[in-house]
Design an enzyme around this catalytic site. Structure first.
Site, PDB file in Angstrom:
ATOM      1  CG  HIS A 210      -2.145  -0.957   0.796  1.00  0.00           C
ATOM      2  ND1 HIS A 210      -2.148  -2.281   1.151  1.00  0.00           N
ATOM      3  CD2 HIS A 210      -3.250  -0.741   0.066  1.00  0.00           C
ATOM      4  CE1 HIS A 210      -3.235  -2.844   0.662  1.00  0.00           C
ATOM      5  NE2 HIS A 210      -3.923  -1.932   0.001  1.00  0.00           N
ATOM      6  CD  GLU A 453      -9.744  -7.534  -1.919  1.00  0.00           C
ATOM      7  OE1 GLU A 453      -8.771  -6.951  -2.401  1.00  0.00           O
ATOM      8  OE2 GLU A 453     -10.457  -7.045  -1.033  1.00  0.00           O
ATOM      9  CG  ASP A 477      -5.380  -8.032  -1.094  1.00  0.00           C
ATOM     10  OD1 ASP A 477      -4.297  -8.251  -0.532  1.00  0.00           O
ATOM     11  OD2 ASP A 477      -6.112  -7.071  -0.807  1.00  0.00           O
ATOM     12  CB  CYS A 524     -10.206  -1.614  -8.540  1.00  0.00           C
ATOM     13  SG  CYS A 524     -10.524  -2.789  -7.221  1.00  0.00           S
TER      14      CYS A 524
HETATM   15  C1  PEP Z   1      -6.555  -5.105  -4.516  1.00  0.00           C
HETATM   16  O1  PEP Z   1      -6.337  -5.914  -3.614  1.00  0.00           O
HETATM   17  O2  PEP Z   1      -6.268  -5.321  -5.705  1.00  0.00           O
HETATM   18  C2  PEP Z   1      -7.159  -3.796  -4.207  1.00  0.00           C
HETATM   19  C3  PEP Z   1      -7.523  -2.979  -5.157  1.00  0.00           C
HETATM   20  O3  PEP Z   1      -7.282  -3.457  -2.906  1.00  0.00           O
HETATM   21  P1  PEP Z   1      -6.045  -2.989  -2.005  1.00  0.00           P
HETATM   22  O4  PEP Z   1      -4.872  -2.787  -2.917  1.00  0.00           O
HETATM   23  O5  PEP Z   1      -6.444  -1.742  -1.325  1.00  0.00           O
HETATM   24  O6  PEP Z   1      -5.868  -4.121  -1.065  1.00  0.00           O
HETATM   25 MG    MG Z   2      -7.226  -5.631  -1.686  1.00  0.00          MG
END
Ligand code: PEP
Ligand code: MG
Length: 587
Positions: A210, A453, A477, A524
């Site tokens: 992140h 995910e 994820d 996403c």
């Molecule tokens: C993902 O896991 O791809 C996602 C978009 O959520 P995050 O990156 O916030 O875990």
């Molecule tokens: Mg995620």
């Protein structure tokens, strides 16, 4: 001497600047430039803090009981000595006067310089005094923040050089600055959104950690997983951060510097050229509309999303509203105002708000660490965390429902895996609606989506398609959990492979089953914003891509060159290959 350090490329572009080393424990120290007219005032703040801390240490020294261990008064004497130390005082004065750093930044910069000199000392006793110095600076910082000046634990430190101190004293304050730290949390990184830094380097972190995601959203060149960069780079070294290659070049020769200045200019020209695509609809050569949406962390990010031509927000990571608040959660009203600002910011375009996704590498607070012996990525994170605290979850749901009265809002639920989690989530949503109804508080309609995910979700699609209006694949994820690779661990980053056939199969299956059920499937995760993957994803049938606003134009450029129909058989072929990455290169 020029040398290079290799890490992971996370945010594109070239940054050239002087290194500012920041200890991970002190990244929350404010970093800003003051005006020349404020120098005296800033120096006075430091003197005032020093006098106050000195008085307090003296008081403590006088009140040490007679039977206390002899180390205690000796320790306090060392602290008093350090408070009066000229190297510290003169250095701090230099950073404020010559560089126009604010007082806190000046203190931590000088701490880095002196700490390295302690590291170089032969005498073990003297070397260990570095910890005392850190405690003294910590006390000064806490005093300036108006916090109790208790003694926190010292942070580990690095080697040093004497040449550096001399160099520092004759530099002007207007050189661009790049930040080098061992580690930064996502919340720390977010804090740098409005900062003076033009590039970032961290020792740890994977490509889709992140911290890397937030760095990417800042659109500033960044390299993570650079292992020992914060040991090898010294305060004020000139460095080049090549965010495309994941390389840091320290102390570049004039020849290398010229090369990178040229590259930097090329990248700026490319950026300027892409801006013309802002209002061009993202349609493939064969007429397929591709929806390019934005991932945002804060309501204010909607401005950039609109500027870059996003057709909506596909992922608002609401957890960033919850972070860096010393564990105090935002209440319903605060959240409602934030979501409303995002909805209004998108000027009628849809906004997909994800319910809070904290845990794993997104702790609420930097000081709150999960128990070291547990695996936080498999623990109480995302929807599991929300369902464990229905009061908190309900207040978020009510805030989102209320924001939906102001525009088109979608609710997205992260990390679902079980039918019972789906049932509980929908139950609390109905309950939140009923609570608002009962109090006659206005709210709007919501489309509700689930993130795919967890492999279990990707293998139970009929269940998800039955209960939700849309799906959004979180590949960051999904890759982590399918391949058993910690997304934040640079040591296994080489195995974190978005093109692994297993990932492509799960993705293709989700897109196909969504299409068959007449439901929208978005992506996403970071894959959506990688222009090198746009063709493949379009070939696999993806039509909704959500990414950082800064990536939209590059992806759009690819979309405009695609023929979706012709790409479909090729994408199937790539997916069936033993090594899809190699197959893609052959094309
Ligand atoms: C993902 O896991 O791809 C996602 C978009 O959520 P995050 O990156 O916030 O875990
Ligand atoms: Mg995620």
């Amino acid at each position: 001497m020029t040398f290079s350090i290799h890490g992971l490329a996370v945010a594109r572009g070239i940054a050239i600047g002087k290194a500012v080393l920041v200890a991970s424990s002190r990244v929350d120290v404010a970093h800003y430039f003051i005006k020349p007219a404020q120098v005296e005032e800033e120096l006075a703040r430091i003197t005032q803090a020093r006098n106050a801390v000195m008085a307090e240490v003296q008081r403590l020294h006088q009140s040490v009981p007679k039977d206390a261990p002899p180390e205690l008064p000796a320790l306090l004497e060392v602290h008093m000595m350090l408070l009066q130390d000229e190297l510290l005082a003169d250095g701090v004065k230099h950073w404020v006067t010559d560089r126009l750093y604010n007082a806190e930044w000046a203190l931590t910069s000088q701490l880095e310089v002196v700490a390295r000199q302690f590291d170089d000392m032969e005498d073990a006793y003297l070397r260990e005094r570095k910890g005392d110095l850190e405690q003294v600076v910590e006390r000064l910082l806490r005093h300036m923040k108006g916090l109790p000046t208790s003694l926190p634990q010292p942070a580990g430190r690095k080697p040093s050089s004497a040449r550096q101190q001399e160099q520092l004293l004759d530099e002007s304050h207007d050189a661009p600055l790049v930040l080098v730290a061992h580690d930064l949390s996502p919340a720390d990184m977010l804090q740098f959104k409005q900062s003076v830094f033009t590039g970032f380097v961290t020792d740890v972190g994977g490509k889709t950690s992140h911290t890397a995601i937030v760095a990417r959203s800042l659109d500033i060149p960044a390299v993570v997983g650079a292992r020992s960069a914060s040991h090898l780079v010294q305060q004020d070294d000139w460095v080049i951060i090549d965010g495309d290659a994941g390389v840091i070049i320290v102390d570049p020769s004039p020849f290398i510097l010229a090369e990178y200045v040229f590259k930097q200019r090329q990248a700026e020209l490319e950026r300027e050229r892409l801006v013309h695509l802002r209002h061009t609809p993202a349609v493939t050569l064969d007429g397929q509309s591709i929806h390019l949406l934005a991932n945002i962390e804060l309501p204010e990010d909607t401005q950039l999303a609109v500027e870059m031509g996003a057709v909506g927000v596909g992922l608002f990571r609401s957890e960033f509203l919850f972070m860096g608040r010393d564990g105090k959660l935002p209440n319903e009203e605060e959240q409602y105002q934030a979501y409303k600002r995002a909805v209004e910011g998108m000027q009628g375009l849809p906004v997909t708000i994800r319910s809070v996704d904290v845990g794993a590498d997104k702790p609420l607070d930097r000081t709150v660490k999960e128990q070291a012996h547990l695996n936080p990525a498999l623990g109480l994170r995302a929807i599991r965390w929300s369902l464990a605290d229905p009061g908190m979850f309900l207040s978020q749901l009510r805030a989102i429902l209320r924001a939906a009265a102001h525009g088109q809002v979608n609710l997205l639920i992260p990390m679902l895996g079980h039918a019972k989690e789906i049932k509980q989530t929908l139950h609390w949503l109905a309950h939140a609606r009923a609570q608002l109804e009962k109090k006659s508080i206005p709210y709007g309609p919501l489309r509700v989506g689930a993130m795919i995910e967890v492999p279990a979700a990707a293998l139970s699609l009929p269940l998800f398609l039955k209960h939700f209006d849309f799906l959004s694949v979180g590949t960051n994820d999904l890759i982590q959990y399918t391949l058993a690779i910690d997304r934040a661990d640079e040591q296994v980053a080489h195995l974190y492979d978005p093109l692994h056939p297993a990932i492509l199969h799960l993705l293709a299956d989700t897109i196909a089953q969504g299409a068959a059920a007449g439901k929208e499937v978005a992506l996403c995760g970071e894959m959506a914003g990688d222009p090198a993957l746009t063709r493949l994803l379009i070939g696999l049938g993806l039509r909704y891509f959500s990414m950082h606003p800064t990536q939209i134009l590059r992806v759009k450029q690819e979309v405009l060159r695609c023929d979706a129909q012709r790409l479909a058989p090729w994408a199937q072929f790539v997916m069936q290959a033993e090594d899809p990455a190699a197959e893609m290169l052959l094309r």
